[in-house]
Design a protein around this motif. Structure first.
Motif: not given
Length: 714
Positions: A517-521, A448-453, A474-475
Motif C-alpha cells: 500500500c505504498l502511495s503517492g509515488t 521511506e519518507g517523502n519527496d525523494h528524487q 518501498a512499502g
C-alpha cells in the motif's frame, strides 16, 4: 585636503589587501607515514636536515588545529593532505564540534595529489607455512592439501576475532567477526556447495532438517565442525539468515541446528553450510579455527603468493564525524574493518567526494544529518548496506538536503544478502542521481519518507536470488508520498534461482516494487530491459506509472506454473483476508505524521480523508503512455498479457489510457544498442510519449571521477 586623505587611502588599501588575502588564503597541513608528530606539519615531505616536515598521525593534526583555534584562531579554510600509503586504525578517528569548519572556514581532509591513502581497520597476517596440522590433514580434501597454507594467530589478533552470531532479521547489519582479505579482495569461508554451485535444498522442516538425499556420504567427512553454520533462505525466499550448526547425522542426511530462524523453517529451503574445514577445496577459501588459534587458506594466486590481512577494528567505525559541520573528505580509501567505514551524526554540510569504501564488515557509511553529500564514490564488497541516510523532518516536510550522486555501488549485502541495499534512505527530500547499482542478491535501493528524487540511475543484475522482491523497493506507508522515480534504467532484473517447490517464479521479482500500500509515488520515464516483471503497485493509491519503456519483457524463460511476467501489476491486497498486520502498520504510520493537517493536505491529494474513502481499495492510480515490447507470446496479445491484477474492482478503478503494447519493436531508433528514441511515424509518437535518452543515466566523468571503475570482482 589631498594630503590629509592620503593616510586614510593607504590604510583602506591595506585593509582591502589583507581582506583579499584572507579570502584567498588557506592553511595547508600534511600527514605522512614518513612524518613525525614533533614536526610542524607545514611541509609535505621531511626537509633535507630531517628537522621538520609532515605530521605522522591524524590525531596530532587534530590536536594542533584545536590548539591553534583556541589561541590565534584559524580565519581561513584548512586543508589537510594525507600522503599515500596504508594507515592502520585500532580505534575510531573522531571529528567533534571543536574540529568543525564554518561556511567560510571549511575543513578538508584529502589525498595528496597523485597519491592514495588507505585507511584500514585490519592487520597483516604473516608466517604462512605448509599444512602440518593433524586435524586439518584429516579433514581437508587430499587434492587441496598441497596448496593450503596455515598460520598461527596469537596475542591481540587472537583476542579480537569475534564470533559468528545469528545474522539476518532482526540482526541484519551487525558487525562481522574477523574476516580474511587477500590482495584487498575478500576470501570466502570454506563451504558446501561452493559459491558458484546451486544451493542445497532441504527435504523437511524444522531446526534439524534433512538435506538432499545422498549428502550423508559427504557429511561423514565433516568430523570437525566448531563455528559451522547454515546460511540461506530457511523460512522465506526474501530473507536470509545464519544459524549455527550443532552437528550432523550422516545416516539421515540431516543437519542439526542450535539457533533460530526469524521466519521459522520451511520445506525446500535453499541453503549452504559454511565454515566447514573439510570443504576447504577451492582457491580463495579459508577456515578460521578460533578454538585453536589457527587459520588455513587456499591462495587464489597460482604462484601461491599471499598478501593477507584480517579485519580487527570493531565496535566503532574507522572515522566518526560527530557534531562537526562543514567538513569534506576527498580521495580517501576506507577499507577492511569489522564495522562501518564512516559514521556522520548531526554534522550538516559534510561532503564525501571521490572516496572508495570497500571490504566493510557492516555498513559502508551511516549518516544521520542534513545536507550530507556523497559524490563520485566507489562503494563495494560491503557485508551489509552501502549508505544509510536519515535526513529531514517528516512532521514539517522539511527537506534534509541529502544527496548521493555519481556513485558506483556493487556487491553490497555481501554477508547479509537481504535488506542490505546499496542505499537505504529515510526522511524528506533526498536526491539519488546518476549512480550505478549492480550485483545485488536482493534490493538495491530502499526508501521511506517523502519527496525523494531517484533519477538518472542505472540498476543492473539486481534481485538475483530472492523472490517477492524488487531492485527498488518501498512499502507499508500511505503517507510516504511525493517520491519521484524517473529516467532510470533497469536491466537484467530477475532471479537466477529455482524457487519454492523447484518452480521458477520469475514474475515474483520486480524492478520497481511499491509494496504493501505504498502511495503517492511517480514512476515516470524509465527504461526496463530484460526484466521478468517491471513494476508493481501492491495495494497503494495515487501512484502514477507513466511514459515508461518495457523492452524484451519476460525474456527469462521458461516460466512454469501460473506465474507469468508482467509489465505492470496492481492489487488490492487489503480487500483480501490475511493482511491484518499490514493494516495495523498503515494506521500506526498514518497517525505518526499530521496527515490531515494543512501541510500534508495541500501537498498530497486524497490523503486527509483516506480513512473515510475506502481505505482498503487501491484507488486513484494511473497507467498511461507506456510502451511494452515482449519477447514471449503470452496468449491473446491483449492488455491482460502486459497488465495483471487480482480483481476486477481494482482494475476498474485504475486510470489506464494510451499504452502501446505488442511483440514487435514500435519504432525505436536502435533498441538493440539501447537507443530508445522514437522514430518518426512510430505509434508511440501519436500518444504523447515523451522521448527518453538513456545516455543521461548512470555514471559520468566529473572533477572527482576521472574514470569509470572496472568491476574488480569480489
Amino acid at each position: 585636503m589631498k594630503n590629509s586623505m592620503r593616510p586614510f587611502r593607504t590604510a583602506l588599501a591595506l585593509v582591502l589587501l589583507l581582506s583579499a588575502y584572507a579570502c584567498s588564503a588557506q592553511l595547508s597541513l600534511y600527514v605522512s607515514l614518513q612524518g613525525n608528530d614533533a614536526w610542524s606539519g607545514r611541509l609535505d615531505s621531511p626537509n633535507a636536515s630531517n628537522t621538520d616536515g609532515p605530521f605522522a598521525t591524524l590525531e596530532r593534526m587534530k590536536a594542533y588545529l584545536r590548539t591553534l583555534r583556541r589561541t590565534t584562531g584559524v580565519p581561513y579554510p584548512v586543508t589537510v593532505f594525507m600522503r599515500g600509503g596504508v594507515y592502520r586504525f585500532s580505534g575510531a578517528f573522531i571529528f567533534e564540534a571543536e574540529d568543525a569548519g564554518t561556511a567560510t572556514q571549511t575543513f578538508t581532509l584529502r589525498n595528496y595529489p597523485g597519491e592514495v591513502p588507505y585507511l584500514r581497520g585490519s592487520v597483516p597476517i604473516s608466517g604462512w607455512g605448509p599444512l602440518t596440522d593433524s586435524i586439518a590433514l584429516q579433514n581437508i580434501p587430499i587434492a587441496a592439501r598441497p596448496f593450503v597454507k596455515q598460520a598461527t594467530l596469537s596475542g591481540a589478533i587472537l583476542a579480537n576475532l569475534g564470533a559468528w552470531s545469528g545474522r539476518g532479521i532482526p540482526n541484519t547489519g551487525v558487525e562481522s567477526p574477523a574476516e580474511l582479505y587477500d590482495f584487498q579482495r575478500p576470501a570466502r569461508l570454506a563451504q558446501y556447495p561452493n559459491r558458484t554451485a546451486p544451493y542445497l535444498v532441504s527435504n523437511s522442516q524444522g531446526p534439524g532438517f534433512e538435506t538432499s538425499p545422498g549428502l550423508g556420504a559427504r557429511m561423514q567427512n565433516w568430523t570437525y565442525l566448531p563455528d559451522a553454520f547454515v546460511h540461506g533462505y530457511l523460512g522465506v525466499d526474501w530473507s536470509d539468515c545464519h544459524v549455527a550448526v550443532s552437528g550432523v547425522v550422516p545416516s539421515q542426511d540431516k543437519v542439526l541446528l542450535s539457533g533460530t530462524s526469524y521466519y521459522g523453517y520451511k520445506p525446500n529451503a535453499r541453503f549452504r553450510i559454511k565454515n566447514v574445514l573439510a570443504e576447504l577445496d577451492q582457491p580463495g577459501e579459508y577456515y578460521l579455527d578460533r578454538l585453536r588459534g589457527l587459520i588455513f587458506y587456499y591462495p587464489v594466486k597460482k604462484d601461491g603468493s599471499i598478501n593477507t590481512e584480517l579485519t580487527q577494528l570493531t565496535a566503532m567505525p574507522i572515522m566518526s564525524v560527530l557534531g562537526a559541520p562543514n567538513l569534506t573528505l576527498q580521495g580517501l580509501v576506507f577499507e577492511q574493518c569489522r564495522r562501518n567505514a564512516l559514521e556522520i551524526i548531526n554534522s550538516p554540510n559534510v561532503n564525501v567526494v571521490g572516496c572508495t569504501i570497500r571490504n566493510m564488515g557492516a555498513t559502508a557509511a551511516y549518516a544521520r544529518t542534513t545536507n550530507i553529500k556523497f559524490q563520485s564514490c566507489d562503494i563495494y564488497n560491503i557485508a551489509g548496506a552501502g549508505i544509510t541516510i536519515t535526513a529531514g523532518d517528516r512532521t514539517t516536510l522539511t527537506s534534509g538536503g541529502a544527496r548521493v550522486i555519481n556513485c558506483h555501488f556493487f556487491n553490497t549485502g555481501m554477508t547479509d544478502y537481504c535488506f542490505s541495499p546499496s542505499i537505504k534512505m529515510e526522511g524528506v527530500g533526498s536526491v539519488i542521481s546518476g549512480n550505478s547499482f549492480h550485483d545485488n542478491k536482493h534490493m538495491a535501493l530502499y526508501f521511506e519518507g517523502n519527496d525523494h528524487q531517484i533519477i538518472n540511475n542505472t540498476f543492473t543484475d539486481c534481485v538475483t536470488e530472492t523472490l517477492d522482491a524488487g531492485a527498488l523497493y518501498a512499502g507499508r506507508d500511505w503517507t510516504s508520498r511525493g517520491n519521484y522515480i524517473a529516467n532510470n534504467s533497469f536491466t537484467n532484473i530477475y532471479d537466477r534461482l529455482v524457487g519454492t517447490n523447484n518452480v521458477s517464479h520469475h514474475s515474483e521479482t520486480w524492478a520497481v516494487y511499491l509494496d504493501d500500500c505504498l502511495s503517492g509515488t511517480d514512476v515516470i520515464g524509465n527504461v526496463f530491459t530484460n526484466v521478468s516483471s517491471a513494476a508493481q503497485i501492491g495495494g497503494g493509491r495515487d501512484n502514477r506509472y507513466e511514459n515508461n519503456i518495457i523492452y524484451n519483457l519476460g525474456f527469462a524463460n521458461p516460466f512454469v506454473g501460473p506465474d507469468l511476467p508482467s509489465g505492470f501489476h496492481i492489487d488490492s491486497k487489503l480487500l483480501t483476508p490475511g493482511w491484518d498486520s499490514t493494516w495495523n502498520s498503515l494506521n500506526q504510520r498514518l497517525l505518526a505524521v499530521p496527515y490531515n493537517g494543512a501541510l500534508y493536505s495541500s501537498r498530497y491529494q486524497h490523503l486527509a480523508n483516506i480513512l473515510q474513502d475506502e481505505p482498503r481499495a487501491a484507488k486513484y492510480n494511473s497507467v498511461k503512455r507506456n510502451i511494452y515490447v515482449g519477447a514471449l507470446d503470452f496468449g491473446s496479445g491483449s492488455e491482460w498479457s502486459w497488465f495483471t491484477h487480482n480483481d476486477e474492482v481494482t482494475w476498474s478503478m485504475m486510470g489506464m489510457e494510451n499504452n502501446v503494447f505488442g511483440a514487435s519493436d514500435p519504432g525505436f531508433v536502435n533498441a538493440a544498442r539501447g537507443d530508445f528514441r522514437i522514430s518518426p511515424g512510430s505509434p508511440a509518437s501519436m500518444i504523447g510519449f515523451t522521448p527518453i535518452n538513456p545516455k543521461t543515466m548512470g555514471l559520468y566523468i566529473d572533477s572527482f571521477r576521472t574514470g569509470l571503475l572496472i568491476h574488480p570482482g569480489s
